[in-house]
Design an enzyme around this catalytic site. Structure first.
Site, mmCIF file in Angstrom:
data_model
loop_
_atom_site.group_PDB
_atom_site.id
_atom_site.type_symbol
_atom_site.label_atom_id
_atom_site.label_comp_id
_atom_site.label_asym_id
_atom_site.label_seq_id
_atom_site.Cartn_x
_atom_site.Cartn_y
_atom_site.Cartn_z
ATOM 1 C CE1 TYR A 174 -3.986 2.022 0.162
ATOM 2 C CE2 TYR A 174 -3.137 2.790 2.481
ATOM 3 C CZ TYR A 174 -4.109 2.925 1.320
ATOM 4 O OH TYR A 174 -5.060 3.825 1.368
ATOM 5 N NE ARG A 179 -1.523 5.372 0.718
ATOM 6 C CZ ARG A 179 -0.614 5.246 1.916
ATOM 7 N NH1 ARG A 179 0.347 4.464 1.695
ATOM 8 N NH2 ARG A 179 -0.906 6.029 2.838
ATOM 9 C CG ASP A 180 -7.341 7.251 -0.259
ATOM 10 O OD1 ASP A 180 -8.208 6.644 -0.677
ATOM 11 O OD2 ASP A 180 -7.447 7.731 0.654
ATOM 12 C CB SER A 186 -5.438 6.647 2.888
ATOM 13 O OG SER A 186 -5.868 6.241 4.145
ATOM 14 C CG ASP A 226 -9.814 1.878 -1.349
ATOM 15 O OD1 ASP A 226 -10.335 0.735 -1.285
ATOM 16 O OD2 ASP A 226 -10.009 2.773 -0.541
ATOM 17 C CD1 TRP A 275 -16.625 1.555 -6.152
ATOM 18 C CD2 TRP A 275 -15.191 1.480 -4.547
ATOM 19 N NE1 TRP A 275 -15.740 2.613 -6.416
ATOM 20 C CE2 TRP A 275 -14.774 2.270 -5.391
ATOM 21 C CE3 TRP A 275 -14.216 1.438 -3.235
ATOM 22 C CZ2 TRP A 275 -13.312 2.983 -5.244
ATOM 23 C CZ3 TRP A 275 -12.944 1.788 -3.220
ATOM 24 C CH2 TRP A 275 -12.593 2.786 -3.842
ATOM 25 C CG ASN A 311 -16.651 -0.591 3.401
ATOM 26 O OD1 ASN A 311 -17.784 -1.067 3.674
ATOM 27 N ND2 ASN A 311 -16.073 0.298 2.732
ATOM 28 C CD1 TRP A 371 -15.872 6.321 2.204
ATOM 29 C CD2 TRP A 371 -13.684 6.247 3.840
ATOM 30 N NE1 TRP A 371 -14.924 7.474 2.227
ATOM 31 C CE2 TRP A 371 -13.761 7.309 2.938
ATOM 32 C CE3 TRP A 371 -12.754 6.135 4.781
ATOM 33 C CZ2 TRP A 371 -12.922 8.553 3.128
ATOM 34 C CZ3 TRP A 371 -11.805 7.115 4.775
ATOM 35 C CH2 TRP A 371 -11.717 8.171 4.187
ATOM 36 C CG ASP A 405 -11.401 3.565 8.730
ATOM 37 O OD1 ASP A 405 -10.394 2.805 8.659
ATOM 38 O OD2 ASP A 405 -12.462 3.500 9.067
HETATM 39 C C1 BGC Z 1 -3.752 4.285 6.365
HETATM 40 C C2 BGC Z 1 -2.737 3.477 6.752
HETATM 41 C C3 BGC Z 1 -2.682 2.229 7.647
HETATM 42 C C4 BGC Z 1 -3.921 1.491 7.074
HETATM 43 C C5 BGC Z 1 -4.154 0.326 8.220
HETATM 44 C C6 BGC Z 1 -5.142 3.022 6.079
HETATM 45 O O1 BGC Z 1 -6.272 3.670 6.096
HETATM 46 O O2 BGC Z 1 -3.800 5.236 5.345
HETATM 47 O O3 BGC Z 1 -1.411 4.273 6.908
HETATM 48 O O4 BGC Z 1 -1.751 1.432 7.468
HETATM 49 O O5 BGC Z 1 -5.001 2.031 7.012
HETATM 50 O O6 BGC Z 1 -4.656 0.918 9.389
#
Ligand code: BGC
Length: 450
Positions: A174, A179-180, A186, A226, A275, A311, A371, A405
């Site tokens: 990830y 990202r995101d 995130s 995602d 989704w 989720n 979410w 989150d």
């Molecule tokens: C965060 C990450 C985190 C992951 C697990 C994500 O939403 O952006 O930094 O490692 O959740 O908690």
């Protein structure tokens, strides 16, 4: 993290409990608290882990098995044995979880221990501590965390040797640049404009280098929560449109490089029922997964898809949450059942793992697209191979329950409005950091109870 959904009218569904279930009524399954005996002339018959039904005895009902409680057995050694099927379900060939003990991540165990130390009520504290024995995935959300993977693998290898059962380490890849792309909470460390793709390739190379010395440890990887779902539904968001080619190149690189190691099994993230499970999204999603997989050379270690990561959907909902109105695929099992044939016919391996870590309590969201730190969430079904659905290799806990989150602080750079909605628990810290109050609620509302 981000997900789309439609606002639906809230309706109240009647609830009723009978002393004895009628013919064709439910009589068992995870989370079922109603009658477990059937009206005369019918027999409680196992359908899946979540559903047993009273079927007429003359209609094959007498030949079925009844549900068997599912749980995990913990071992003090730092691994946990996930239950293997005890019903008539035949495990799918090649299920990478079979025959392994799942490694318990020391990082999460430490987070849980610290959290439990802050809980005064003795019963809740004990329940909280027990969470450390339930396997979760470890998220490698920054390149600086990657060296710890080698440390985990070394411990997992040693545990495998001493117990005689090989270990399995669960990781989440990830760290995409930009990202995101459809949300803010995130946003990551790499940017496409600033060498992001090369940085990402280096991140993947480092993960591969960490795993290489440990061929005796199995690794299950979820690839980029995602990201591909955003490419299916959110190309109208400028950041996602800009990121499209880079995401595709990066996910392809991740699949290919991880596939150079025969002990790694990957599941691409596939969003969730609310989704990609909307009927209009199923085909485009299947096409994207398949074309990417084929262009990567159909790597044999790509096992399938991961759904519901971070989720709150049920695998099998007792009844549709009113917020799912308009989508017949109102839970993960229905989503998977709708998607799997499209994958199979196009040549993508239709195997799944499903996150149920925070899905213990249903009907708590105001909209399906909510979410972020959903208020009232409880820990869900424990990780198990006894999924009741042959396409589902395992129920997993992908999001470490208690990690946030997204922040509810509207002046933070990564503020996303979803984290300040009325069904979002507040005040909430930054994504990925510990959210004590949220964790305590997950513990007290766990279903099944801890
Ligand atoms: C965060 C990450 C985190 C992951 C697990 C994500 O939403 O952006 O930094 O490692 O959740 O908690």
């Amino acid at each position: 993290m981000f997900s789309t959904g439609l606002l639906a009218l809230v309706a109240i569904l009647p609830a009723f409990v009978n002393a004895q279930s009628p013919i064709f009524g439910q009589c068992g399954g995870i989370g079922w608290s109603g009658a477990t005996t059937c009206a005369s002339g019918s027999t409680c018959t196992f359908s899946n882990a979540y559903y047993s039904q009273c079927l007429p005895s003359s209609n094959g009902g007498g030949g079925g098995t009844t549900t068997t409680p599912v749980g995990t057995t913990t071992k003090p050694s730092g691994t946990t044995t996930v239950t293997t099927p005890v019903t008539s379900q035949t495990p799918a060939a090649g299920n990478p979880f079979t025959g392994h003990n799942i490694f318990l991540t020391p990082f999460y165990a430490a987070e849980v221990a610290a959290a439990a130390a802050n809980i005064t009520d003795a019963t809740t504290k004990a329940k909280a501590l027990s969470v450390a024995n339930i396997p979760t995935f470890t998220w490698f959300d920054t390149v600086s965390k990657v060296p710890s993977l080698g440390t985990y693998l070394a411990s997992a290898s040693a545990q495998g040797k001493s117990s005689g059962t090989p270990s399995l380490v669960q990781i989440i890849v990830y760290d995409l640049p930009d990202r995101d792309c459809a949300a803010a909470a995130s946003n990551g460390e790499f940017s496409i404009a600033d060498n992001g793709q090369a940085n990402y390739f280096n991140y993947i190379d480092q993960i591969v280098a960490q795993i290489k010395p440990f061929p005796d440890v199995r690794v299950v990887a979820i690839i980029e929560p995602d990201s591909l779902a955003n490419l299916v539904t959110n190309l109208s968001v400028q950041k996602c449109a800009n990121a499209q080619t880079t995401y595709l190149a990066c996910v392809t690189y991740a699949m290919q490089q991880l596939s150079t190691l025969s002990n790694v099994f990957s599941y691409l993230d596939a969003g969730h029922a609310g989704w990609l499970g909307w009927p209009a999204n199923l085909s485009p999603a299947a096409q994207l997964f398949t074309s990417l997989y084929k262009s990567a050379g159909s790597p044999s270690t790509v096992r399938g898809l991961a759904t519901n990561v971070a989720n709150y959907n049920a695998l099998v909902a007792a009844s549709p949450d009113p917020i799912t109105q308009g989508n017949n695929n109102y839970d993960e099992a229905l989503y998977i059942a709708a998607l799997a044939p499209l994958l199979t016919s196009s040549g993508f391996p239709a195997h799944f793992i499903v996150d149920q870590g925070r899905s213990g309590v249903q009907n708590i969201r105001q909209a399906w697209g909510d979410w972020c730190n959903v208020k009232g969430a409880g820990f869900g079904t424990r990780p198990t191979l006894n999924t009741g659905i042959s396409a589902v290799d395992a129920i997993v806990w992908a999001k470490p329950g208690g990690e946030c989150d997204g922040t509810s602080n509207s002046s933070a750079a990564r503020f996303d409005f979803h984290c300040a909605l009325s069904d979002a628990d507040q005040p909430a810290p930054e994504a990925g950091t510990w959210f004590q109050e949220f964790f305590t609620t997950l513990v007290t509302k766990a279903n099944p109870p801890l």
